[in-house]
Structure formats: C-alpha cells, structure tokens
Design a protein around this motif. Structure first.
Motif, PDB file in Angstrom:
ATOM      1  N   GLY A  25       0.786  -1.231   0.000  1.00  0.00           N
ATOM      2  CA  GLY A  25       0.000   0.000   0.000  1.00  0.00           C
ATOM      3  C   GLY A  25       0.819   1.282   0.000  1.00  0.00           C
ATOM      4  O   GLY A  25       0.335   2.341  -0.448  1.00  0.00           O
ATOM      5  N   HIS A  26       2.078   1.194   0.457  1.00  0.00           N
ATOM      6  CA  HIS A  26       2.919   2.407   0.466  1.00  0.00           C
ATOM      7  C   HIS A  26       3.181   2.910  -0.958  1.00  0.00           C
ATOM      8  O   HIS A  26       3.567   4.065  -1.136  1.00  0.00           O
ATOM      9  CB  HIS A  26       4.230   2.146   1.215  1.00  0.00           C
ATOM     10  CG  HIS A  26       5.048   1.027   0.634  1.00  0.00           C
ATOM     11  ND1 HIS A  26       4.758  -0.304   0.839  1.00  0.00           N
ATOM     12  CD2 HIS A  26       6.146   1.029  -0.168  1.00  0.00           C
ATOM     13  CE1 HIS A  26       5.647  -1.060   0.208  1.00  0.00           C
ATOM     14  NE2 HIS A  26       6.498  -0.267  -0.403  1.00  0.00           N
ATOM     15  N   CYS A  57       1.033   3.630  -3.070  1.00  0.00           N
ATOM     16  CA  CYS A  57      -0.239   4.215  -3.538  1.00  0.00           C
ATOM     17  C   CYS A  57      -0.085   5.405  -4.499  1.00  0.00           C
ATOM     18  O   CYS A  57      -1.031   5.668  -5.253  1.00  0.00           O
ATOM     19  CB  CYS A  57      -1.143   4.581  -2.363  1.00  0.00           C
ATOM     20  SG  CYS A  57      -0.385   5.734  -1.237  1.00  0.00           S
ATOM     21  N   HIS A  84      -1.232   5.743   2.699  1.00  0.00           N
ATOM     22  CA  HIS A  84      -1.572   4.359   2.366  1.00  0.00           C
ATOM     23  C   HIS A  84      -3.061   4.361   2.017  1.00  0.00           C
ATOM     24  O   HIS A  84      -3.832   5.108   2.620  1.00  0.00           O
ATOM     25  CB  HIS A  84      -1.277   3.433   3.555  1.00  0.00           C
ATOM     26  CG  HIS A  84       0.174   3.413   3.933  1.00  0.00           C
ATOM     27  ND1 HIS A  84       0.743   4.412   4.698  1.00  0.00           N
ATOM     28  CD2 HIS A  84       1.171   2.554   3.627  1.00  0.00           C
ATOM     29  CE1 HIS A  84       2.034   4.158   4.841  1.00  0.00           C
ATOM     30  NE2 HIS A  84       2.326   3.028   4.204  1.00  0.00           N
ATOM     31  N   THR A  98      -4.789  -0.845   2.804  1.00  0.00           N
ATOM     32  CA  THR A  98      -3.562  -1.642   2.913  1.00  0.00           C
ATOM     33  C   THR A  98      -2.416  -0.764   3.405  1.00  0.00           C
ATOM     34  O   THR A  98      -2.561   0.450   3.512  1.00  0.00           O
ATOM     35  CB  THR A  98      -3.194  -2.247   1.546  1.00  0.00           C
ATOM     36  OG1 THR A  98      -3.197  -1.189   0.572  1.00  0.00           O
ATOM     37  CG2 THR A  98      -4.177  -3.335   1.143  1.00  0.00           C
ATOM     38  N   GLY A  99      -1.307  -1.389   3.692  1.00  0.00           N
ATOM     39  CA  GLY A  99      -0.160  -0.648   4.208  1.00  0.00           C
ATOM     40  C   GLY A  99       0.537  -1.476   5.272  1.00  0.00           C
ATOM     41  O   GLY A  99       1.752  -1.462   5.396  1.00  0.00           O
TER      42      GLY A  99
END
Ligand SMILES: Cc1ncc(C[n+]2csc(CCOP(=O)(O)OP(=O)(O)O)c2C)c(N)n1
Ligand SMILES: [Mg+2]
Length: 280
Positions: free
Chosen positions: A71-72, A74, A105, A118-119
């Motif tokens: 997720g990072h 994004c 995230h 997410t993340g």
C-alpha cells in the motif's frame, strides 16, 4: 474500461511516472521508487483492457478488483485511477496533506474505488482471496488482482494465502509479485532472500510466469495468459527495478533503493525532464 495498445500503454505509463514524482515531491514524503517499479503493471491493468470497471459506479458488484497490498506504493494507484477518471488529477496533489483522502496508504473508507485499506504488509492477498472466493460462491465473473512487494513476501500470512487460494482453485485470482530487489532497509538478497519465487509459488499449486515487469511488451501477454488459466490461481513474478524510469537520476543521488523519500524539488525537475526525453 480502455484497452490501449502497447505503444499507448507505454505513453500512459510515462504520464503516470511523472505524476508519481510530482505528487510525492509536492507532499514532501512518500514512496516514489516503490511506485515506479510497479508502474507498468498497474498501467496495463487499468488501461490495457484487463480490468472491467466503472469509475461512476465504483461499487458495481460485477467490477474487477485490484488490491495494492504494498500500500505504500499508492502514488502509482492514485495516479492511474485519477487518469482513469475516478477523481480529478489536481486533487491527488493533496497527497499526504492533513485532511486529504489521498493518504500515505490507501484508505477504502475515505476514497472511492479503493478496494482495501492496505499498508500493513502481508494482508492484501488474504483480502483478495476473500473477494475471489465470494465471486465463486455468488457465481460472478469478476476477477481479482493483487500486487505484493518482494520484501512483503517475507510475511507468513502470504504463504497461508497461497495455500488457501490453491485449495479453493481460485482461477479468478491473479497475484503479482513486484520483484524490484529491494525492501525498506536494503536489498532483499541481504535482508531475507526468498530464493526462486516462481519455483516456490508453483510448488503451492499456482500457475506462475516470470517476466520483465518494466517491459510493456512482456506485461501485456503475461496478463493475457494469466486471465486465460482455468482451475488454478495465477501469479506473475514481475521482475522490475525500483525507481524504473529515472534510474540514472537515483544513481546520481547515490541511492538506488531510494525507499520512502520524495525527490527534492531540483532533483524532481531533473527527473521530469529526463522522463520527457525518454523515448517511447
Ligand atoms: C507489517 C509491516 N511491517 C513493516 C512495514 C514497514 N515497511 C513499509 S514499506 C517496507 C518495505 C517493503 O518492501 P517491498 O515489499 O519489497 O516493497 P517495495 O517498497 O520494494 O516496493 C516496510 C518494511 C509495514 N508497512 N508493514
Ligand atoms: Mg521490493
């Protein structure tokens, strides 16, 4: 749901790369290099005709799903979705600003079109399996795509998911491993070398292909082949370079991982100029 040809997909990926750099530099934080490695696959998913989606009816039960487990990264997702028409491009410039739904995230409670928050690495595959299994139970034809990072593959939950997806014969699920060779603190070889992803994932009963994930001419046929597989879940091990598109700029900065930091303004200008000169 556009289906661009390979040359136009390459142009779209270039546009997305520019946005990734612009929004993270404007934010003063974020993960440009992790986004750039994933850019070609994400571009092909949203613009190559592989996902059916409706940017207005983003909760359509028959839509295909994409979950960015890493997720990072994004910025690549927000940029692709903005260009696809989910939200105005100028809005994503508020990335990571206080109050902005374009959080660091993805947050499905705050941003339409996001399938999963997410993340916390390791969870996206399990969420994708939930969607895929529900699709089978409801006799729906949608497909679920999920992308994990190669560092993320060290999370045990992923391997539980790989086993479960095979048990339920989830041929409506495609996982992509963005194997860019680095994670947060160094190369995946140094931090935790998982060996041959294709061999390991295939041993869990999955159909697996390994490709150069920064070459659109390999990405498109691999996605075509993946969605045609019957009776087993499919995985694409996407070998990429972290920061792909601006590698000489990151090399000159002395950091080819460049994890979790934006380009300073002057460097971002150089990177944007470099991308503008890149032949498509
Ligand atoms: C459970 C969990 N542990 C640690 C982190 C912190 N973290 C954020 S990004 C990252 C590296 C991920 O590496 P990789 O999956 O290879 O993604 P890349 O940035 O290379 O695309 C880590 C450890 C996290 N987000 N979640
Ligand atoms: Mg990585």
């Amino acid at each position: 749901m556009p289906a661009l040809n390979i040359d136009d997909l390459k142009k779209k990926a270039l546009e997305i790369r520019k946005l990734i750099i612009e929004i993270t530099t404007e934010a003063g934080s974020g993960h440009p290099s992790s986004s750039l490695s994933a850019c070609d696959v994400v571009t092909a998913l949203y613009f190559g005709g592989f996902m059916k989606y409706d940017t207005v009816h983003d909760k359509d039960p028959d839509r295909d799903r994409f979950i960015l487990s890493k997720g990072h990264a994004c910025p690549v997702l927000y940029s692709a979705m903005a260009l696809a028409g989910y939200f105005p491009v100028n809005e994503i410039m508020t990335l990571r600003k206080l109050g902005s739904p374009y959080e660091g995230h993805p947050n499905m409670k705050r941003l339409r079109g996001i399938e999963a928050s997410t993340g916390s690495l390791g969870q996206g595959l399990s969420i994708a399996i939930g969607h895929a299994l529900a699709g089978k139970m409801d006799k729906k034809n949608y497909r679920t795509f999920v992308m994990m990072g190669d560092g993320e593959m060290g999370e045990g939950q992923i391997w539980e998911g790989l086993a479960a997806a095979e048990k339920y014969k989830l041929d409506n699920l495609t996982a992509i491993v963005d194997q860019n060779g680095f994670q947060q603190t160094g190369s995946t070889h140094e931090v935790l070398d998982m060996g041959d992803f294709e061999k390991k994932i295939a041993s869990f009963g999955w159909h697996v292909q390994t490709i150069n994930g920064n070459d659109m001419a390999e990405v498109v046929p691999a996605l075509k082949a993946a969605v045609a597989v019957k009776g087993q879940p499919t995985c694409i091990v996407s070998k990429t370079r972290k920061g792909f598109g601006i590698l000489p700029i990151l090399e000159a900065e002395g950091d080819i991982n460049y994890h979790g930091k934006p380009l300073p303004k002057a460097v971002a200008e150089k990177a944007l100029a470099f991308l503008s000169k890149s032949a498509v």
